[in-house]
Design an enzyme around this catalytic site. Structure first.
Site, PDB file in Angstrom:
ATOM      1  N   SER A  43     -45.066 106.639 112.086  1.00  0.00           N
ATOM      2  CA  SER A  43     -46.290 106.872 112.859  1.00  0.00           C
ATOM      3  C   SER A  43     -47.520 107.147 112.006  1.00  0.00           C
ATOM      4  CB  SER A  43     -46.092 108.010 113.853  1.00  0.00           C
ATOM      5  OG  SER A  43     -46.048 109.256 113.194  1.00  0.00           O
ATOM      6  N   LYS A  91     -49.700 114.478 112.560  1.00  0.00           N
ATOM      7  CA  LYS A  91     -50.679 113.521 113.082  1.00  0.00           C
ATOM      8  C   LYS A  91     -52.046 113.794 112.458  1.00  0.00           C
ATOM      9  CE  LYS A  91     -47.651 111.916 115.987  1.00  0.00           C
ATOM     10  NZ  LYS A  91     -46.961 110.716 115.622  1.00  0.00           N
TER      11      LYS A  91
END
Length: 177
Positions: A43, A91
């Site tokens: 990711s 993230k």
């Protein structure tokens, strides 16, 4: 024989004193100041794990910066997953409270980030479970700020706080129309 037992006893006593001082100091340091973590998954490619599943980057996580919610757009942060509290995810911060962000993916809508929240996304948009899926994230879920890649040695570097060029913020609510 008596002398050797005295030496062993002194050594054991010194070891115990050191152990009972070092362990609480180490635990406090890892909990309050910094720790290391292995990054898994795709990711955050290409920033983290550019080699895919063959390698896992190890990053330094700084707890100090997020303690007072000192986060900036572009920071890479570790946070408790809003969907699974047993899991931590990593993230990039895309928007802060009050910012207007255009979602990515099939919905393509505009969201104003509420007070006390941030908008986070993975750098590899097609392979990231992020705010585009679960919405803005409470600042209370922040765990740490990723500052450096420590492993593998050839990737040792400081992680920069930069927004991807395609994720520039909407300047005003009129831009949404």
């Amino acid at each position: 024989m008596v002398q050797s037992q005295g030496w062993v006893r002194r050594y054991f006593k010194a070891f115990c004193k050191g152990f009972f001082v070092a362990v609480p100091v180490a635990v406090t340091f890892l909990d309050r100041v910094a720790c290391v973590a292995r990054v898994e998954g795709a990711s955050m490619q290409p920033s983290l794990n550019p080699g895919g599943s063959q390698s896992s980057d190890v990053v330094l996580l700084n707890h100090w910066k997020v303690r007072n919610f000192e986060v900036q757009r572009g920071d890479i942060v570790s946070l408790v997953s809003p969907k699974n509290p047993e899991q931590k995810i990593i993230k990039r911060v895309i928007a802060l409270e009050g910012d207007i962000v255009k979602t990515m993916g099939h919905k393509n809508r505009y969201v104003k980030v509420p007070r006390g929240h941030i908008w986070v996304e993975g750098d590899h948009h097609g392979h990231s479970f992020d705010s585009n899926s679960f919405g803005p994230v409470s600042l209370g879920l922040l765990h740490a700020h990723a500052t450096h890649i420590l492993w593998p040695p050839k990737r040792w570097q400081k992680l920069e706080s930069v927004l991807p060029p395609e994720r520039l913020l909407v300047q005003s609510e009129e831009d949404c129309l």
